[in-house]
Design a protein around this motif. Sequence first.
Motif, PDB file in Angstrom:
ATOM      1  N   GLN A   1     -18.927 -90.345   6.490  1.00  0.00           N
ATOM      2  CA  GLN A   1     -17.334 -90.947   5.321  1.00  0.00           C
ATOM      3  C   GLN A   1     -17.470 -90.217   3.744  1.00  0.00           C
ATOM      4  O   GLN A   1     -18.239 -90.340   3.412  1.00  0.00           O
ATOM      5  N   PHE A   2     -16.456 -89.697   3.846  1.00  0.00           N
ATOM      6  CA  PHE A   2     -16.301 -88.875   2.505  1.00  0.00           C
ATOM      7  C   PHE A   2     -14.827 -89.703   1.841  1.00  0.00           C
ATOM      8  O   PHE A   2     -14.643 -90.075   1.856  1.00  0.00           O
ATOM      9  N   HIS A   3     -15.001 -88.987   0.770  1.00  0.00           N
ATOM     10  CA  HIS A   3     -13.488 -89.674  -0.859  1.00  0.00           C
ATOM     11  C   HIS A   3     -12.758 -88.859  -1.546  1.00  0.00           C
ATOM     12  O   HIS A   3     -13.501 -87.417  -0.956  1.00  0.00           O
ATOM     13  N   GLN A   4     -12.132 -89.070  -0.335  1.00  0.00           N
ATOM     14  CA  GLN A   4     -10.496 -88.347  -1.103  1.00  0.00           C
ATOM     15  C   GLN A   4      -9.288 -88.867  -1.932  1.00  0.00           C
ATOM     16  O   GLN A   4      -9.338 -89.863  -2.055  1.00  0.00           O
ATOM     17  N   ILE A   5      -8.992 -87.851  -2.755  1.00  0.00           N
ATOM     18  CA  ILE A   5      -8.103 -88.295  -3.691  1.00  0.00           C
ATOM     19  C   ILE A   5      -7.034 -87.399  -2.493  1.00  0.00           C
ATOM     20  O   ILE A   5      -5.919 -86.276  -2.942  1.00  0.00           O
ATOM     21  N   GLY A   6      -5.313 -88.204  -3.169  1.00  0.00           N
ATOM     22  CA  GLY A   6      -4.663 -87.246  -1.827  1.00  0.00           C
ATOM     23  C   GLY A   6      -3.413 -87.693  -2.314  1.00  0.00           C
ATOM     24  O   GLY A   6      -3.415 -89.098  -3.376  1.00  0.00           O
ATOM     25  N   LEU A   7      -1.986 -86.845  -2.054  1.00  0.00           N
ATOM     26  CA  LEU A   7      -0.787 -87.161  -3.263  1.00  0.00           C
ATOM     27  C   LEU A   7       0.039 -87.550  -2.334  1.00  0.00           C
ATOM     28  O   LEU A   7       0.353 -85.672  -1.370  1.00  0.00           O
ATOM     29  N   GLU A   8       1.134 -87.961  -1.827  1.00  0.00           N
ATOM     30  CA  GLU A   8       2.858 -87.632  -1.157  1.00  0.00           C
ATOM     31  C   GLU A   8       3.930 -87.862  -1.757  1.00  0.00           C
ATOM     32  O   GLU A   8       3.878 -88.538  -2.873  1.00  0.00           O
ATOM     33  N   VAL A   9       4.963 -86.832  -2.001  1.00  0.00           N
ATOM     34  CA  VAL A   9       6.294 -86.622  -2.561  1.00  0.00           C
ATOM     35  C   VAL A   9       7.162 -86.516  -1.142  1.00  0.00           C
ATOM     36  O   VAL A   9       6.483 -86.046  -0.118  1.00  0.00           O
ATOM     37  N   PHE A  10       7.726 -88.035  -0.971  1.00  0.00           N
ATOM     38  CA  PHE A  10       8.787 -87.836  -0.113  1.00  0.00           C
ATOM     39  C   PHE A  10      10.231 -87.987  -0.731  1.00  0.00           C
ATOM     40  O   PHE A  10      10.641 -88.531  -1.922  1.00  0.00           O
ATOM     41  N   ASN A  11      10.757 -87.135  -0.037  1.00  0.00           N
ATOM     42  CA  ASN A  11      12.568 -86.897  -0.362  1.00  0.00           C
ATOM     43  C   ASN A  11      13.048 -86.054  -1.944  1.00  0.00           C
ATOM     44  O   ASN A  11      14.394 -86.254  -2.094  1.00  0.00           O
ATOM     45  N   LEU A  12      12.341 -84.856  -1.562  1.00  0.00           N
ATOM     46  CA  LEU A  12      12.401 -83.740  -2.422  1.00  0.00           C
ATOM     47  C   LEU A  12      12.113 -82.940  -1.106  1.00  0.00           C
ATOM     48  O   LEU A  12      10.998 -82.655  -1.058  1.00  0.00           O
ATOM     49  N   ASP A  13      12.935 -81.695  -1.244  1.00  0.00           N
ATOM     50  CA  ASP A  13      12.736 -80.618   0.078  1.00  0.00           C
ATOM     51  C   ASP A  13      13.256 -79.260  -0.742  1.00  0.00           C
ATOM     52  O   ASP A  13      13.000 -78.645   0.115  1.00  0.00           O
TER      53      ASP A  13
ATOM     54  N   GLY B   1      -3.431 -78.763   1.558  1.00  0.00           N
ATOM     55  CA  GLY B   1      -2.090 -79.133   1.640  1.00  0.00           C
ATOM     56  C   GLY B   1      -0.750 -78.727   2.740  1.00  0.00           C
ATOM     57  O   GLY B   1      -1.610 -77.600   2.199  1.00  0.00           O
ATOM     58  N   GLY B   2       0.498 -79.180   2.584  1.00  0.00           N
ATOM     59  CA  GLY B   2       1.363 -78.509   2.251  1.00  0.00           C
ATOM     60  C   GLY B   2       2.757 -79.429   2.556  1.00  0.00           C
ATOM     61  O   GLY B   2       2.517 -80.538   2.436  1.00  0.00           O
ATOM     62  N   ARG B   3       3.650 -79.123   3.410  1.00  0.00           N
ATOM     63  CA  ARG B   3       4.649 -80.144   3.446  1.00  0.00           C
ATOM     64  C   ARG B   3       4.856 -80.344   5.003  1.00  0.00           C
ATOM     65  O   ARG B   3       3.813 -79.589   5.963  1.00  0.00           O
ATOM     66  N   TYR B   4       5.635 -81.301   5.391  1.00  0.00           N
ATOM     67  CA  TYR B   4       5.876 -81.955   6.592  1.00  0.00           C
ATOM     68  C   TYR B   4       6.787 -82.821   6.783  1.00  0.00           C
ATOM     69  O   TYR B   4       7.395 -84.158   6.872  1.00  0.00           O
ATOM     70  N   ASP B   5       7.833 -81.834   6.420  1.00  0.00           N
ATOM     71  CA  ASP B   5       9.485 -82.326   6.981  1.00  0.00           C
ATOM     72  C   ASP B   5       9.140 -83.467   7.888  1.00  0.00           C
ATOM     73  O   ASP B   5      10.986 -84.224   7.970  1.00  0.00           O
TER      74      ASP B   5
ATOM     75  N   THR C   1      11.874 -85.651   4.060  1.00  0.00           N
ATOM     76  CA  THR C   1      10.783 -84.561   3.589  1.00  0.00           C
ATOM     77  C   THR C   1       9.717 -85.306   2.895  1.00  0.00           C
ATOM     78  O   THR C   1       9.407 -86.239   2.700  1.00  0.00           O
ATOM     79  N   GLY C   2       8.279 -84.492   3.058  1.00  0.00           N
ATOM     80  CA  GLY C   2       7.307 -84.907   2.527  1.00  0.00           C
ATOM     81  C   GLY C   2       6.274 -83.463   2.068  1.00  0.00           C
ATOM     82  O   GLY C   2       6.520 -82.792   3.159  1.00  0.00           O
ATOM     83  N   VAL C   3       5.643 -84.094   0.960  1.00  0.00           N
ATOM     84  CA  VAL C   3       4.577 -82.203   0.639  1.00  0.00           C
ATOM     85  C   VAL C   3       3.460 -83.516  -0.132  1.00  0.00           C
ATOM     86  O   VAL C   3       3.547 -84.487  -0.475  1.00  0.00           O
ATOM     87  N   GLY C   4       2.563 -82.551   0.427  1.00  0.00           N
ATOM     88  CA  GLY C   4       1.450 -83.501  -0.220  1.00  0.00           C
ATOM     89  C   GLY C   4       0.003 -82.928  -0.161  1.00  0.00           C
ATOM     90  O   GLY C   4      -0.261 -81.817   0.367  1.00  0.00           O
ATOM     91  N   PHE C   5      -1.010 -83.427  -0.759  1.00  0.00           N
ATOM     92  CA  PHE C   5      -2.321 -82.688  -0.331  1.00  0.00           C
ATOM     93  C   PHE C   5      -3.095 -83.648  -0.509  1.00  0.00           C
ATOM     94  O   PHE C   5      -3.469 -84.479  -0.883  1.00  0.00           O
ATOM     95  N   ALA C   6      -4.185 -83.103  -0.431  1.00  0.00           N
ATOM     96  CA  ALA C   6      -5.264 -84.476  -0.514  1.00  0.00           C
ATOM     97  C   ALA C   6      -7.062 -83.116  -0.819  1.00  0.00           C
ATOM     98  O   ALA C   6      -7.006 -82.328  -0.745  1.00  0.00           O
ATOM     99  N   MET C   7      -7.807 -83.543  -2.525  1.00  0.00           N
ATOM    100  CA  MET C   7      -9.200 -83.668  -2.927  1.00  0.00           C
ATOM    101  C   MET C   7      -9.902 -83.863  -2.626  1.00  0.00           C
ATOM    102  O   MET C   7      -9.623 -85.153  -2.239  1.00  0.00           O
ATOM    103  N   GLY C   8     -11.311 -83.245  -1.221  1.00  0.00           N
ATOM    104  CA  GLY C   8     -12.436 -84.002  -1.278  1.00  0.00           C
ATOM    105  C   GLY C   8     -13.077 -84.511  -3.015  1.00  0.00           C
ATOM    106  O   GLY C   8     -13.714 -83.096  -3.791  1.00  0.00           O
ATOM    107  N   ILE C   9     -13.409 -85.327  -2.865  1.00  0.00           N
ATOM    108  CA  ILE C   9     -14.389 -85.378  -4.421  1.00  0.00           C
ATOM    109  C   ILE C   9     -15.746 -85.811  -4.121  1.00  0.00           C
ATOM    110  O   ILE C   9     -15.981 -84.783  -5.195  1.00  0.00           O
ATOM    111  N   GLU C  10     -16.622 -85.528  -3.290  1.00  0.00           N
ATOM    112  CA  GLU C  10     -17.615 -85.170  -2.863  1.00  0.00           C
ATOM    113  C   GLU C  10     -17.728 -83.633  -3.278  1.00  0.00           C
ATOM    114  O   GLU C  10     -18.625 -83.159  -3.952  1.00  0.00           O
ATOM    115  N   ARG C  11     -17.502 -82.875  -2.695  1.00  0.00           N
ATOM    116  CA  ARG C  11     -17.106 -81.280  -2.881  1.00  0.00           C
ATOM    117  C   ARG C  11     -16.938 -80.739  -4.237  1.00  0.00           C
ATOM    118  O   ARG C  11     -17.187 -79.938  -5.224  1.00  0.00           O
TER     119      ARG C  11
END
Length: 429
Positions: free
Chosen positions: A125-137, A286-290, A302-312
């Motif tokens: 069990q690990f914790h992340q902060i993630g971010l996603e952006v849609f419809n910007l290419d 992270g990266g793009r996942y169109d 279109t979509g792009v995002g990332f995640a960061m590991g809080i524990e690390r």
Amino acid sequence: MSKSLQAIRGMNDILPEQTPLWRYFEGTVARLLDNYGYKQIRMPIVEFTELFKRSIGEVTDIVEKEMYTFEDRNGDSLTLRPEGTAACVRAVLEHGITGGGQVQKLWYIGPMFRHERPQKGRYRQFHQIGLEVFNLDGPDIDAELIIMTWRLWGELGIRDAVKLELNSLGTSESRGRYREALVEYLSAHHDKLDEDSQRRLKTNPLRVLDTKNADTQAVLVDAPKMADYLDDESRAHFEGLKARLDAVGIPYVLNPKLVRGLDYYSKTVFEWVTDKLGAQGTVCAGGRYDGLVEQMGGKPTTGVGFAMGIERLVLMLETLEQIPAEISRQVDVYLCAFGEEAELAGLTLAERVRDQLPNLRLQVNAGAGSFKSQFKKADKSGALYALILGDDEMAQQVVGFKPLRGQGEQQSIAWDALAAHLATCVVQG
């Protein structure tokens, strides 16, 4: 004797002495994302298993080996989420908030679950902060994500300890052409590959590029390069991203072996890595996942995002000793009251002060106790100052004000003047 109850291996308690640093990190990230115009979304931690099979890919290590999957009482196959992007895409599709080309800039925080071998910086069990952006290419939004993380590292004081690695995976078509060339090359060197890479060659050949095996790495030196198979659109996108990072002054390293572990990535992929945490070197990726939204049943989005590991990242702050001094102190002022009448007055006085100074961390002694015992608790709390209410103070309607850290004599402060005095002293302290 019955076995003592314990947490599941790889699923850890975060104890009271640890949570201030977590709250500091999470608060710093939340403020930064607010300032850049991102909105928080909260998804369930349990989803239908099919969601992750469709999005992550059935032949990925996550789906094949690592997911916590079970049947509920209705016979449905459910999974504890192993990552956040698929759940976020499901949420925006279900609620229609990306329809009609609506731009959404979203972030989330919470636990993820993968059945891996626990080690420092890698948990089940690990914790992340993630971010996603849609419809910007365009490459401008890819650059914004990286620029935001660069600013975050600066605010946290760890910028010198991380390195940005970049690559482009192109479109699904160009990646398919590259995959064919890579499989052909690796098949000719099949006997030199490690066992895991031989398996991946049949299921997910791009992941062979990510191997840590030295013999396989030697084979990959002369392997085809993804850059040689990029389509013109992906190449222009990647050049646009690099130009923006160059303009802002963010250093980066091109890593042609960077592929990420999920099937849905296309075009830009990136990782922030460090050599301060041993084997667990990636702290944000992270990266793009169109094509993912369409793959999951939505219209092309279109979509792009990332995640960061809080524990690390929390571990990194500890390792680099980048912990602000103020977060180790949980109490500013500790009120000691002696006798029932003083206790009643102390409660009233404390609430009056809280009304005037809502950010003041004021703790009132509970459980009575002698002068010595209450002062011992006041000192242990880490408070800067102790307030004292006894018979003499009650008679004069004052409160004793005693510094607990450093120089200063005890003073008597009128009740009506206490909040103003504390505002000055605590800020100065």
